[in-house]
Design an enzyme around this catalytic site. Structure first.
Site, short mmCIF file in Angstrom:
data_model
loop_
_atom_site.label_atom_id
_atom_site.label_comp_id
_atom_site.label_asym_id
_atom_site.label_seq_id
_atom_site.Cartn_x
_atom_site.Cartn_y
_atom_site.Cartn_z
N TYR A 1 0.84 -1.20 0.00
CA TYR A 1 0.00 0.00 0.00
C TYR A 1 0.87 1.25 0.00
O TYR A 1 2.04 1.23 0.39
CB TYR A 1 -0.93 0.01 1.22
CG TYR A 1 -0.18 -0.11 2.54
CD1 TYR A 1 0.31 1.02 3.20
CD2 TYR A 1 0.04 -1.36 3.12
CE1 TYR A 1 1.00 0.91 4.39
CE2 TYR A 1 0.73 -1.48 4.32
CZ TYR A 1 1.20 -0.34 4.95
OH TYR A 1 1.89 -0.46 6.13
N SER B 1 12.63 -2.23 10.58
CA SER B 1 11.65 -3.01 9.81
C SER B 1 10.38 -2.23 9.48
O SER B 1 9.50 -2.76 8.80
CB SER B 1 11.28 -4.29 10.57
OG SER B 1 10.67 -3.97 11.81
N GLY B 2 10.29 -0.99 9.93
CA GLY B 2 9.17 -0.15 9.51
C GLY B 2 8.11 0.11 10.56
O GLY B 2 7.00 0.53 10.22
N HIS C 1 2.80 6.94 14.85
CA HIS C 1 2.29 7.94 13.90
C HIS C 1 0.80 8.16 14.09
O HIS C 1 0.09 7.34 14.69
CB HIS C 1 2.59 7.52 12.46
CG HIS C 1 1.87 6.31 11.99
ND1 HIS C 1 0.58 6.33 11.49
CD2 HIS C 1 2.26 5.00 11.92
CE1 HIS C 1 0.21 5.11 11.14
NE2 HIS C 1 1.22 4.28 11.40
N CYS D 1 2.66 -0.77 13.66
CA CYS D 1 2.97 0.56 14.20
C CYS D 1 2.16 0.85 15.46
O CYS D 1 1.21 0.15 15.80
CB CYS D 1 2.68 1.63 13.15
SG CYS D 1 3.79 1.55 11.72
N ASN E 1 -0.35 3.30 16.57
CA ASN E 1 -1.27 4.31 16.03
C ASN E 1 -1.80 5.21 17.14
O ASN E 1 -2.19 4.73 18.21
CB ASN E 1 -2.47 3.63 15.35
CG ASN E 1 -2.13 3.02 14.00
OD1 ASN E 1 -3.00 2.43 13.36
ND2 ASN E 1 -0.90 3.13 13.56
#
Length: 413
Positions: A324, A337-338, A342, A360, A362
């Site tokens: 995405y 690794s990301g 956020h 993540c 959130n």
């Protein structure tokens, strides 16, 4: 009568001898002759008075303390930039050592008087002639000295670039590791010497150690988080240092930075909340949504690695089918690794209740902006209670292990 007569003659000889001896002593004491007696150093007898010009006695001259430069050899060439100067001296405590360059400028260094060594405090210059002067005080108040010259090696073709991730003047969080990188792998046999030449000074003082993350990267962390508002200075003196296979360090560098206030973020998967503490006090509690079971968030201690107010998450290169591209606000990276902290306005209804992210942390748009404005690179975040443990090396995971375990990555034992 014969024995008695012999005894009498013996006593007579003794008496005569005593008289003669007394006469000699009297003559020596009273004679006005210029002849000097052979005893008492050739001076006058007891009770006599002589002027300074009549005295012939002299004090023995003090022995001179000899000095010599033993290494580098006289007129040596191709001398390495960090070579020590060795010398001999019979008076080590009062020996002075001075090293000057071709322009006569003195080179900074330290003297080990017990070991008869001079060590440079900074690397010497490539292809430069130096003069060593070793001296001690002499009996006449002048200097007893020895000099020698040597020339350093020419700059080699094989130089390793050494760089610091951090720069002068930065303010970072209490979990920020000091990060050094090398332009080529450093063989293990040279790593201890590299560590010895990378010194860290914190004010106030704090214990810490280097740890090799890979053959090209080494980190430093204190035993516990940096003390808030500390000053940190580190020096890397690797110019001209052997780094293996004919390679040498290219340059020296220093970095002077500051540690900010203490800010710690703690995320609990059970409550789905983040607790934000500043200098030990809770300043905010934030609802979060973590990674769903198929893409869980990592449990462990991480730090903020980079920040972007606005960016795009693009995973299509990794997964062309299910990847995405999504615009993201207030992003703060915490793993390679990301995984990020956020803002995720699309999951605000789930935050504090369910995990729906791709791994993540959130938060809402408003709280994401607030948190972004509070954090520094190097601030600490600890996540607990998820299905997956943080893998060491997936980010700046320097705090994801005990200090005892961390020290095992140093080559200084």
């Amino acid at each position: 009568m014969a024995p008695s007569a012999r005894g009498g003659r013996s006593r007579l000889r003794l008496a005569v001898t005593a008289v003669l001896a007394g006469t000699l002593l009297l003559t020596a004491a009273c004679s006005g002759s210029d002849d000097k007696p052979s005893w008492q150093g050739g001076g006058a007898g007891a009770g006599a008075s002589t002027g300074p010009e009549e005295s012939t006695s002299t004090a023995p001259a003090p022995a001179l303390s000899t000095v010599a430069v033993t290494s580098p050899a006289a007129d040596a060439t191709s001398v390495e930039l960090w070579s020590e100067v060795k010398y001999n001296s019979e008076d080590p405590a009062n020996t002075e050592v001075k090293v000057t360059n071709a322009k006569g400028k003195e080179v900074k260094g330290t003297v080990d008087k017990d070991g008869n060594l001079w060590r440079p405090s900074e690397s010497l210059a490539w292809g430069t002639k130096y003069t060593v002067t070793v001296s001690t005080p002499a009996a006449d108040g002048k200097q007893n000295s020895a000099t020698s010259t040597f020339t350093t090696m020419k700059q080699p073709a094989n130089l390793v670039r050494v760089s610091s991730f951090l720069a002068d003047g930065q303010t970072v969080g209490v979990g920020m590791p000091l990060i050094m990188k090398f332009g080529r792998p450093i063989p293990e046999k040279y790593r201890a010497e590299v560590e010895r030449r990378m010194t860290v000074t914190a004010t106030p003082a704090q214990e810490g150690t280097w740890r090799w993350i890979s053959s090209t990267e080494v980190h430093f962390r204190p035993q516990t988080y940096w003390k808030a508002n500390s000053k940190v200075f580190y020096k890397v003196a690797l110019k001209g240092v052997k780094l293996g296979d004919g390679w040498y360090g290219r340059s020296d560098l220093t970095v002077d930075l500051k540690i900010g206030r203490e800010l710690i973020m703690t995320v609990d998967n059970k409550t789905k909340k983040m607790t934000v503490k500043e200098n030990g006090k809770v300043i905010k509690t934030i609802p979060v949504s973590l990674g769903k079971k198929s893409t869980p968030s990592s449990s462990g201690t991480m730090v903020v690695m980079e920040k972007a107010a606005h960016t795009i998450f693009d995973t299509t290169d990794e997964d062309p089918v299910n990847g995405y591209k999504t615009p993201i606000d207030w992003a703060q990276r915490i793993t390679y690794s990301g995984q990020f902290i956020h803002a995720a306005p699309w999951s605000e209804g789930q935050q504090g209740r369910r995990n729906v992210s791709h791994g993540c942390v959130n938060v809402s748009e408003a709280l994401g902006e607030w948190l972004f404005g509070k954090t520094l690179m190097g601030d600490v975040i600890t996540v607990s209670g998820t299905e997956e443990k943080l893998k060491n090396g997936n980010g700046w995971t320097d705090w994801n292990m005990s200090y005892e375990e961390y020290k095992k990555g140093s080559y200084l034992k």
